[in-house]
Design a protein around this motif. Structure first.
Motif, PDB file in Angstrom:
ATOM      1  N   GLY A   1       0.832  -1.179   0.000  1.00 15.08           N
ATOM      2  CA  GLY A   1       0.000   0.000   0.000  1.00 15.08           C
ATOM      3  C   GLY A   1       0.872   1.235   0.000  1.00 15.08           C
ATOM      4  O   GLY A   1       1.924   1.266   0.652  1.00 15.08           O
TER       5      GLY A   1
ATOM      6  N   SER B   1      -4.073  -0.694  -3.452  1.00 12.22           N
ATOM      7  CA  SER B   1      -3.703  -1.619  -2.384  1.00 12.22           C
ATOM      8  C   SER B   1      -3.850  -0.958  -1.018  1.00 12.22           C
ATOM      9  O   SER B   1      -4.306  -1.588  -0.056  1.00 12.22           O
ATOM     10  CB  SER B   1      -2.259  -2.101  -2.588  1.00 12.22           C
ATOM     11  OG  SER B   1      -1.872  -2.966  -1.547  1.00 12.22           O
ATOM     12  N   ALA B   2      -3.494   0.311  -0.921  1.00 14.40           N
ATOM     13  CA  ALA B   2      -3.648   1.034   0.347  1.00 14.40           C
ATOM     14  C   ALA B   2      -5.126   1.176   0.704  1.00 14.40           C
ATOM     15  O   ALA B   2      -5.515   1.008   1.871  1.00 14.40           O
ATOM     16  CB  ALA B   2      -2.992   2.411   0.245  1.00 14.40           C
TER      17      ALA B   2
END
Length: 638
Positions: free
Chosen positions: A213, A229-230
């Protein structure tokens, strides 16, 4: 929507078929091969320049993974128009029959159910297998596509692999998704070069990989953006994250993050607002280059941007000679007049070229620098002009785009132009006259639009007189010739030092250090053969040695003091209380030795144990570090 459900998921396909019917598309419709007019396609390519800049090398890598599978890789706009393609020769003819070529619209509105159009509508990765395509003419294809999001959560395009339906591989979508994420991460890094960036993942070994992330914040902790992703790890969509700060997301004051990662790059474990613990690293500041320009610490291509640090105004530090140069340059910016910059090595010719670019209307387009002296003569032609596949032994598959074409729309900076081989000077002259480039092995020329800035420390007039440099090229390049004064000729040393110190301390994440009067006196007496570059390196070492204190003579590198002694500007054996030798002082004083060793340890840690890099940063020899290795913490030296 869970992307793992979209590998040929029937509910998604059924919904897409319903939409296709509502668009008035018939199953037996013939493919529309009209495409966009050349002008419109060129305009769309210009609008998608940042996307293409980061996608092109990733596409080449992806194509290398699927080559010889009767497939092709396509990049599209956010509307589904094909911008660029790479494909197997045996599949290209079939692709043209179904309109899989640049300029063609593959949205659902025009082609019905297909991976490109459906992925853009679903905003998630999709595979459409054979007869799942709505139009019968496309049912010989299998396509896997992933949308590409910009750093603000908006779709800017899509990456697709299309092939013969008989050669489908179950891992293709995973490759496409990873490649799209790689493009997103590179665009992400380029869009926030000056922000505080947090990299995190639940498993420490995944830091630095595609699945980490990445969230960016202002220096005081205000949220700016986060990659997908974060967002997944934090459990919040982009819109919700915009109301947060670093502290509200991670339960820590941002000052603690600065304290942790100011000089230490080792991962730390922190807890997120949702109770999940993650490992993290932080990049707190951009890496400064002398004297005040900024480049990212990442190795990805950088998006051009206008910034005060790179402007002509920032470089104007009060010296009358430099002010006259800047005044002339301001008169010719955006006048399509080539500029030639003369000056000794280290005077900042490259920074001046960047400042011209950033103050021009081309600021948002690429700035591409080529050092003609640093590229082997056997490679410089391919580097500048590019080449087609098979142009020479060792050429990359599908060829490579040259630096001149990369600079299209922006600025091409030819540093050390005096070192350009004679046989290439004619080719460069032709490019400047005709605004066309002929890549090695290519049958067609490529039209280019570039502003050219050149620089050299050599006397080109003398080279012309000796026949070592083409006279016609010389006069083509020197629309305006300016000379950067050497540092020893300038009257603004105090202000240059002040700006460099601020830049270096910002880089190190520490308060600006003071400089002792006796040190400033030594700086004024030095003749600076390496000019501003040498001053930058000296101050960088001094900042590392002084930490948060004031820079004293003992913090100056050995070679600087030796140069002063050789020129008779410093006593051969100066008293320790006056201008001490760092090595002698370190051996004579346990306290000073501790300071020196601490500086060595911190710089070695920053450079992950690379002794050569640490020695360069400290301005000392590798031998000095190896001589003290027994006094340093174990495990520091790589």
């Amino acid at each position: 929507m869970n992307p793992d459900l979209l590998r040929g998921d029937t509910s998604v396909i059924d919904q897409s078929h319903q939409r296709s019917r509502s668009f008035g598309i018939a199953v037996d419709d013939a493919p529309d091969c009209s495409g966009l007019a050349a002008g419109r396609l060129q305009g769309m390519l210009e609008e998608s320049r940042l996307l293409f800049q980061h996608a092109a090398p990733v596409m080449e890598t992806l194509y290398g993974q699927i080559a010889n599978t009767h497939s092709m890789v396509l990049l599209t706009s956010a509307q589904g128009v094909v911008l660029h393609s790479l494909g197997d020769n045996d599949f290209l003819e079939k692709a043209s029959r179904v309109a899989l070529v640049p300029g063609m619209d593959w949205s659902e509105q025009t082609k019905g159910t297909n991976a490109i159009g459906t992925a853009l509508i679903e905003q998630a990765p999709v595979t459409v297998l054979g007869d799942q395509h709505y139009m019968r003419v496309n049912q010989g294809l299998t396509c896997s596509c992933a949308p590409i999001f910009d750093p603000h959560g908006q779709i800017v395009g899509a990456l697709d692999v299309t092939g013969d339906h008989r050669s489908h591989h179950q891992h293709t979508l995973a490759l496409v998704r990873m490649s799209a994420q790689m493009i997103e991460n590179q665009m992400f890094a380029a869009s926030f070069p000056d922000a505080m960036r947090l990299h995190f993942h639940a498993r420490a070994e995944f830091l630095g990989t595609l699945v980490e992330g990445i969230a960016v914040f202002t220096s005081d902790g205000r949220f700016l953006s986060a990659n997908r992703s974060a967002q997944f790890q934090l459990g919040l969509p982009f819109a919700a994250l915009q109301a947060h700060t670093f502290s509200s997301l991670f339960g820590l004051p941002v000052s603690l993050l600065h304290e942790w990662f100011r000089t230490n790059t080792a991962p730390r474990q922190i807890g997120m607002h949702n109770g999940v613990s993650v490992w993290c690293r932080a990049r707190l500041q951009p890496r400064a280059v002398w004297p005040g320009g900024v480049v990212s610490q990442d190795s990805v291509p950088q998006a051009p941007r206008r910034m005060q640090l790179s402007s002509l105004q920032y470089l104007d530090t009060g010296d009358p000679q430099l002010a006259a140069v800047i005044h002339k340059l301001r008169r010719v910016v955006d006048r399509d007049i080539p500029v030639m910059i003369l000056g000794e090595t280290g005077t900042g010719k490259d920074l001046l070229a960047q400042a011209i670019h950033h103050d021009s209307a081309r600021a948002r387009q690429p700035f591409v620098a080529v050092n003609c002296a640093s590229i082997p003569e056997s490679l410089i032609e391919a580097e500048l002009f590019g080449y087609e596949e098979g142009a020479f032994t060792g050429a990359r598959r599908k060829g490579a785009m040259g630096k001149i074409v990369q600079a299209h729309g922006g600025t091409l900076f030819l540093d050390e132009i005096g070192d350009m081989p004679a046989h290439l000077q004619a080719r460069l002259l032709r490019m400047l006259q005709e605004r066309k480039v002929s890549p090695l092995g290519a049958a067609k020329d490529v039209v280019v639009d570039v502003n050219v800035i050149s620089a050299t420390h050599k006397n080109l007039k003398d080279m012309v007189a000796r026949g070592a440099f083409r006279e016609d090229l010389y006069y083509r390049l020197n629309g305006l010739v300016v000379r950067l004064p050497a540092l020893r000729e300038r009257t603004d040393l105090d202000l240059v030092v002040k700006k460099l110190l601020k830049s270096l301390c910002d880089e190190a994440g520490q308060d600006t250090v003071d400089i002792a009067p006796e040190v400033m006196a030594l700086l004024r007496r030095h003749h600076w053969p390496g000019n501003v570059r040498q001053l930058h390196n000296l101050l960088r070492t001094a900042v590392a040695m002084a930490d948060d204190g004031a820079i004293a003579p003992v913090h100056l590198p050995d070679d600087f003091l030796d140069e002063l002694r050789e020129r008779g500007e410093l006593a051969a054996k100066a008293p320790l209380a006056d201008v001490p030798d760092p090595e002698e002082a370190a051996s004579a004083s346990p306290l000073l030795q501790d300071v020196t060793l601490d500086a060595m340890a911190r710089v070695l840690l920053q450079h992950q144990g690379n002794v050569s890099a640490a020695a360069r940063a400290l301005g000392i020899s590798r031998t000095t570090i190896y001589r003290k290795r027994h006094l340093l913490p174990p495990g520091l030296l790589g």
